[in-house]
Design a protein around this motif. Structure first.
Motif, mmCIF file in Angstrom:
data_model
loop_
_atom_site.group_PDB
_atom_site.id
_atom_site.type_symbol
_atom_site.label_atom_id
_atom_site.label_comp_id
_atom_site.label_asym_id
_atom_site.label_seq_id
_atom_site.Cartn_x
_atom_site.Cartn_y
_atom_site.Cartn_z
ATOM 1 N N GLU A 58 0.819 -1.217 0.000
ATOM 2 C CA GLU A 58 0.000 0.000 0.000
ATOM 3 C C GLU A 58 0.854 1.269 0.000
ATOM 4 N N PHE A 61 1.899 3.069 -3.356
ATOM 5 C CA PHE A 61 0.955 3.691 -4.284
ATOM 6 C C PHE A 61 1.279 5.163 -4.562
ATOM 7 N N MET A 65 2.464 6.955 -8.150
ATOM 8 C CA MET A 65 1.727 8.036 -8.793
ATOM 9 C C MET A 65 2.608 9.264 -8.981
ATOM 10 N N ALA A 84 0.600 0.022 -11.313
ATOM 11 C CA ALA A 84 -0.347 0.559 -10.323
ATOM 12 C C ALA A 84 -1.776 0.181 -10.693
ATOM 13 N N PHE A 88 -3.545 -1.881 -7.931
ATOM 14 C CA PHE A 88 -4.466 -1.092 -7.117
ATOM 15 C C PHE A 88 -5.793 -0.801 -7.806
ATOM 16 N N ARG A 92 -8.667 3.603 -8.759
ATOM 17 C CA ARG A 92 -7.847 4.291 -7.762
ATOM 18 C C ARG A 92 -6.750 5.121 -8.431
ATOM 19 N N VAL A 93 -6.137 4.574 -9.467
ATOM 20 C CA VAL A 93 -5.100 5.303 -10.193
ATOM 21 C C VAL A 93 -5.688 6.563 -10.807
#
Length: 171
Positions: A58, A61, A65, A84, A88, A92-93
């Protein structure tokens, strides 16, 4: 890298972002590589481990980004976005990129726009072990209709504000 840290820190560079991802993966710093090529070297070094991982921690992430947004090359920011998205979820990305678009500096907004394109990468079960053994994936991870609508609204509002500012400066 926490969202608040991103806002309060000195301006980030792609090298710092790529180095942070490499550090979090336990890879070298690339100190043996000339500084002008170090960021791309680190990005290349993390690509394979990121894609081959069935899951990413986690805490990685935000760093992924940031690296995607700060990567100056629109062809290569995919190296951070794609893993990612697999690990994820596209939703979320895209939500993280939307936040950069809304609240980022001009450079971050431009980077978010480059990365947004990469966030549409087609997902294939044979490309990443992030899928279940049967090749399935929770569809909620990739549902982006409302995020896409918010992106368009934000982009349109920014374009209108930019045009209005140009018109005011001409007057």
């Amino acid at each position: 890298m926490a969202e608040d840290d991103r806002r309060e820190a000195a301006p980030l560079s792609f090298l710092l972002c790529a180095a942070e991802v490499a550090r979090m993966l336990g890879l070298g710093t690339g100190a043996e590589v000339p500084e002008d090529r170090r960021a791309r070297h680190l990005a290349h070094a993390v690509r394979k481990p990121l894609l081959e991982s069935a899951g990413l921690p986690e805490e990685l992430f935000a760093s992924l980004m940031a690296a995607a947004v700060y990567d100056p090359d629109p062809s290569f920011c995919r190296w951070f976005v794609e893993p990612a998205v697999y690990a994820f979820g596209r939703r979320r990305v895209m939500t993280a990129l939307l936040e950069y678009l809304r609240t980022g500096t001009q450079a971050e907004q431009a980077g978010a726009k480059r990365a947004w394109y990469c966030a549409h990468v087609p997902l294939r079960a044979d490309r990443s072990p992030a899928y279940a053994p049967d090749g399935s994936r929770d569809p909620a991870l990739d549902e982006t209709r409302n995020v896409t609508n918010e992106w368009r609204e934000t982009s349109d509002a920014q374009a209108r504000a930019s045009a209005a500012a140009r018109d005011r400066s001409k007057a």
